[in-house]
Design a protein around this motif. Structure first.
Motif, PDB file in Angstrom:
ATOM      1  N   LYS A   9     -57.633   7.550   4.378  1.00  0.00           N
ATOM      2  CA  LYS A   9     -57.442   8.539   3.308  1.00  0.00           C
ATOM      3  C   LYS A   9     -57.079   7.889   1.973  1.00  0.00           C
ATOM      4  N   GLU A  58     -55.023   7.796  -1.527  1.00  0.00           N
ATOM      5  CA  GLU A  58     -53.708   8.207  -2.022  1.00  0.00           C
ATOM      6  C   GLU A  58     -53.683   8.202  -3.539  1.00  0.00           C
ATOM      7  N   LYS A  78     -65.691   4.423   5.077  1.00  0.00           N
ATOM      8  CA  LYS A  78     -65.359   5.565   5.937  1.00  0.00           C
ATOM      9  C   LYS A  78     -66.214   5.540   7.203  1.00  0.00           C
ATOM     10  N   SER A 105     -54.873   3.646   5.745  1.00  0.00           N
ATOM     11  CA  SER A 105     -55.645   3.773   6.966  1.00  0.00           C
ATOM     12  C   SER A 105     -54.836   3.220   8.132  1.00  0.00           C
TER      13      SER A 105
END
Lengths: 360, 561
Positions: B506, B508, B495, B526
């Protein structure tokens, strides 16, 4: 006095029974490790017992020996089976573990670093960008045509012996075997560059190449190449020398000199070997340069008219320079790495030995 | 090519000591692999100069780069032994002139097999060839001097003294001189009589027809063969001989005839009597004429050589030069320079005799071409930099899956791109993911470090039905941080690295792969990447790599234009 074989058989049975029981009861890998050591360590029961066999007669030994080996095998097996059981029990508990990505875990402080090959390649890209060279990327799996034939290396050309090639098993995608290969050099880009971009062009390719060769400290089946493909009107060996010296000075400092020497590559004519004044002895002659005062640092030449023609370029109007070096060799020389395999074997102790010379 | 110093001196009036030539050869002609007091070895690997595979060719070259004269130009047409005498002929059959344009056979009688004289043995020894006996040694001495391989058969073992050149029959068997039984294919050329194969053409003679102590009559054969067939057969049988190298590099008619005549004379000098001689095929050659433009020479080399200098250089190399007009010559290379086929080849000759070291340095002409999109390279560059900044070390692993990886992950090998001719099982399959290789690297390094944090960006390969395999750039990161849950820190790491490049990221859906931790595997998404995975590797898999530490990985496919 001879020991009775019954006595020895009892001892073996005793070891067996005691430890099979302990192994069965063990509930952690650590406990098993302790039992293993007690049996097979330097002073372990199984290790020590055969020392007493010298007291047995030949007949007794024939009886005891197979028994002992059987027990030894049985115990080893029991431990490894139990290890598996304990592990699998542990694995079944993994389901209960969780992942919380919202937890604010702190990032540890670590010294990051780029691979020394990347460091070198970044540098050389920067150096040649200043002269207007731009990067190009060609596939690593390619056809025999792009890798050899359009580069003036027809089938059965002796130069193919220099480039022992990995071929791809292409039958399952409907191409006869022997047509598709791992590229042996970055020059498979040349035909693409010439057909995609009108001359004049200034390109550089860096990338992985492959040769079916056994590996040693100076040879790898997987290696990088750096190559310039430069096509314009009126280019000459004098420009090639300029580029060679420009490159060597940028990499090894202003003291170095470049020298050209005749060299045969099928895809250039005239061809040139690029030497640099030995950086270790400044030309006096030393072990590393084999006493000649010069180091072989690159290969180059004026792009062969057959290659230009294959790319749709008129060799009477344009000439081209192809210029290449081995990033591995350059990195090894610069960083004092003696074995090429260190660059790809993943051993992180390499970074420690390079110390602060590799920066982010 | 090992060049005997003593022998060389017989062929050239050198203007300087031989050892000074050693310094000059690499600057003008070719690299030198080894120098001893008896010989020097030219680095012929991959070189296209067939003429340098003969002592006479080397002498011509050294004469050109020094200012020396070659002694004796070899026999001329009139001196050839068959020009002055008439001989009986023996039968020769050539199946296809494409396989072998010419074939020569001479029967020589009255010979006695003996040890060779000391000076022959020395010449052979200097050249790296073992002396066998006088009759065989003549063929090797001639090959070394002229570059033309010859073969001497024991005439008694050849039916009706007939020599045919033909393709072998599939499965035809011949025991060669090295006592090996060779099974031939219909792509191999053989010499045969009307009953059996005698010799694998261009590669090695047969055992049955070799020179024996009792041999008194030989059939001396000289040939030219299609180099492609010789190359293929030599590779298939893994039999690369001095002869096969020369057949592959290319031979000349003139060289063949000179060598052949010289060899027959050597046999006569030891008492041999020629009783039959046949030359079959077309011995004519058409000299090559090339147009050479004066302006192109200086343009390509970057020099200002005068016409006189150029003509003098070409003269030293024995090129025939005729002026056509102000800017143009017609140039004809000497017959032994098979490598000179185009104008640029001649320009290289001029450059190297002038001296590459005298070429001046000249800045690049013109202005740089217009910019093209470099965003792909810049992105990879930036990504690597930010990953290193957050504390990761970059590794580069092989493009293959090792047997360790294949075995530990139980990978379905049918899904992988396969190499037809791997060096070993370690280079048999191309990787279709990076993380397994990183797992191998982390496990190794955990023997030396408690904390291992690495990444790689590189290509992976996937099969596509009916097309070339797909190559895609992948990023993979692996972390083992001496905790029981490295995935959480890895998540923070990626990140942070991507934030530095303003790339969103993110998590999922949950994944379900057996080789990952059952509760710790997530699809991730991403910008700039196709979807990927963040997971802890299943400890059972890690255990197969010899470690019991926890290791987390990320694998993302880069979306590049």
């Amino acid at each position: 006095m001879l020991e009775s074989s019954n006595n020895m058989q009892d001892k073996i049975a005793d070891i067996k029974n005691t430890y099979l029981k302990k192994i069965k009861q063990a509930s952690s890998l650590k406990e098993l490790d302790e039992h293993f050591l007690a049996l097979f360590g330097k002073k372990g029961a199984v290790t020590k017992l055969p020392k007493e066999f010298s007291k047995l007669s030949k007949d007794q030994l024939q009886l005891v020996s197979p028994l002992f080996n059987g027990v030894k095998f049985e115990l080893e097996k029991a431990i490894s089976n139990k290890r598996l059981t304990i592990r699998e029990t542990g694995y079944s508990l993994l389901e209960r573990e969780s992942l919380d990505l919202s937890s604010p875990v702190e990032i540890k402080k670590r010294q990051g670093a780029l691979n020394p090959l990347t460091e070198f390649e970044n540098h050389i890209v920067q150096v040649f960008s200043k002269l207007g060279f731009q990067q190009y990327d060609a596939p690593q799996i390619d056809t025999d045509i792009n890798n050899f034939q359009v580069l003036n290396i027809p089938e059965n050309h002796p130069a193919r012996d220099l480039q022992d090639t990995f071929y791809i098993d292409s039958t399952n995608f409907g191409i006869e075997p022997g047509r598709i290969l791992m590229r042996t050099h970055t020059s498979n880009s040349q035909i693409r560059i010439m057909t995609e971009y009108p001359a004049p062009v200034r390109f550089m390719n860096i990338g992985r190449c492959f040769r079916n060769e056994s590996t040693d400290a100076r040879h790898e089946h997987t290696f990088d190449q750096f190559e310039l493909v430069y096509i314009d009107k009126g280019l000459s060996l004098a420009n090639l020398l300029y580029l060679s010296e420009y490159f060597l000075k940028a990499v090894f400092g202003p003291e170095i000199k470049a020298r050209l020497r005749p060299k045969y590559y099928p895809f250039v004519e005239p061809g040139a070997g690029v030497d640099g004044l030995c950086i270790f002895c400044s030309g006096k002659g030393c072990n590393i340069c084999g006493g000649v005062g010069w180091l072989e640092l690159g290969g180059a030449g004026m792009i062969h008219p057959n290659v230009l023609r294959a790319g749709g370029i008129n060799p009477n109007e344009y000439s081209g320079i192809a210029w290449g070096c081995s990033p591995e060799r350059m990195t090894m020389l610069k960083q004092g790495i003696s074995d090429m395999r260190q660059l790809r074997n993943g051993d992180l102790r390499l970074f420690e030995s390079l110390g602060s010379s590799v920066k982010v | 090519m090992k060049v005997s110093k003593d022998w060389l001196k017989e062929l050239i009036d050198l203007d300087r000591p031989v050892d000074e030539v050693m310094d000059l050869l690499p600057k003008r002609t070719i690299g030198i692999k080894e120098v001893t007091k008896d010989f020097f070895e030219l680095d012929m690997k991959g070189y296209n100069r067939a003429d340098l595979l003969s002592l006479r060719g080397v002498a011509q070259e050294i004469a050109a780069i020094t200012v020396s004269r070659v002694k004796g130009q070899g026999s001329s047409q009139e001196d050839f032994i068959w020009s002055k005498n008439k001989f009986e002929t023996t039968p020769i059959g050539i199946e296809d002139l494409q396989l072998s344009p010419v074939q020569c056979v001479t029967r020589i009688e009255g010979l006695t097999v003996q040890a060779s004289p000391a000076n022959w043995v020395k010449k052979l020894h200097d050249s790296g060839i073992r002396s066998i006996n006088n009759l065989v040694d003549i063929t090797n001495l001639i090959m070394l001097e002229y570059g033309q391989p010859l073969h001497a058969f024991d005439a008694q073992a050849v039916k009706d003294h007939t020599i045919n050149v033909r393709l072998a029959r599939k499965g035809e068997v011949l025991t060669t001189l090295d006592d090996k039984r060779r099974v031939l294919t219909d792509a191999d050329i053989v010499l045969s009589d009307d009953e059996k194969a005698l010799d694998v053409a261009g590669i090695m003679g047969g055992k049955d027809t070799e020179i024996k102590p009792s041999t008194t009559t030989i059939l001396l054969s000289a040939s030219m063969f299609n180099p492609q067939h010789v190359r293929r057969t030599a590779s298939r049988l893994n039999l690369h001989s001095e002869a096969s190298r020369r057949f592959q590099h290319g031979l000349t008619m003139q060289g063949l005839l000179q060598a052949y005549s010289a060899a027959i004379k050597m046999y006569q000098a030891i008492g041999g009597k020629v009783t039959a001689l046949s030359l079959k095929g077309d011995f004519q050659t058409v000299p090559i004429n090339l147009i050479l433009h004066y302006s192109k020479i200086n343009n390509l080399i970057g020099t200002v050589l005068s016409k006189k200098e150029i003509e003098s250089i070409l003269g030293r190399l024995q090129f025939t030069v005729k002026t056509v007009d102000e800017n143009t010559w017609q140039v004809s290379p000497p017959y032994f320079r098979l490598d000179c086929q185009q104008e640029e080849d001649i320009i290289e000759e001029i450059a190297r005799l002038y001296g590459y070291e005298k070429i001046p340095k000249s800045p690049l002409p013109g202005s740089p071409p217009s910019k093209i999109d470099q965003s792909k390279f810049e992105f990879i560059h930036q990504l690597k930099k930010s990953l290193a900044t957050v504390g990761l070390k970059e590794v580069q692993t092989y493009s293959f899956f090792s047997t360790q990886v294949l075995g530990s992950l139980g990978t379905d090998q049918r899904q992988l791109v396969k190499i037809l001719n791997p060096i070993s099982a370690e280079t048999a399959y191309l990787r279709n993911a990076l993380w397994p290789n990183l797992l191998e690297v982390v496990s190794f390094n955990l023997k030396h470090f408690k904390d291992v944090a690495i990444f790689e960006i590189g290509k992976v390969f996937n099969l596509q039905p009916g097309e070339l395999p797909k190559e895609s750039y992948f990023l993979s990161i692996a972390l083992s941080n001496d905790t029981d849950n490295p995935t959480e820190e890895l998540y923070q790491l990626i990140k942070k690295a991507l934030e530095m490049l303003y790339i969103g990221f993110k998590v999922e859906s949950r994944e379900k792969q057996d080789y990952f931790h059952p509760a710790r595997q997530q699809r991730i998404q991403s910008g700039k990447f196709s979807s990927g995975i963040l997971a802890e590797v299943h400890p059972r898999v890690i255990n197969k790599f010899g470690s019991d530490k926890r290791i987390a990985i990320i694998e993302l496919e880069l979306e590049l234009k």
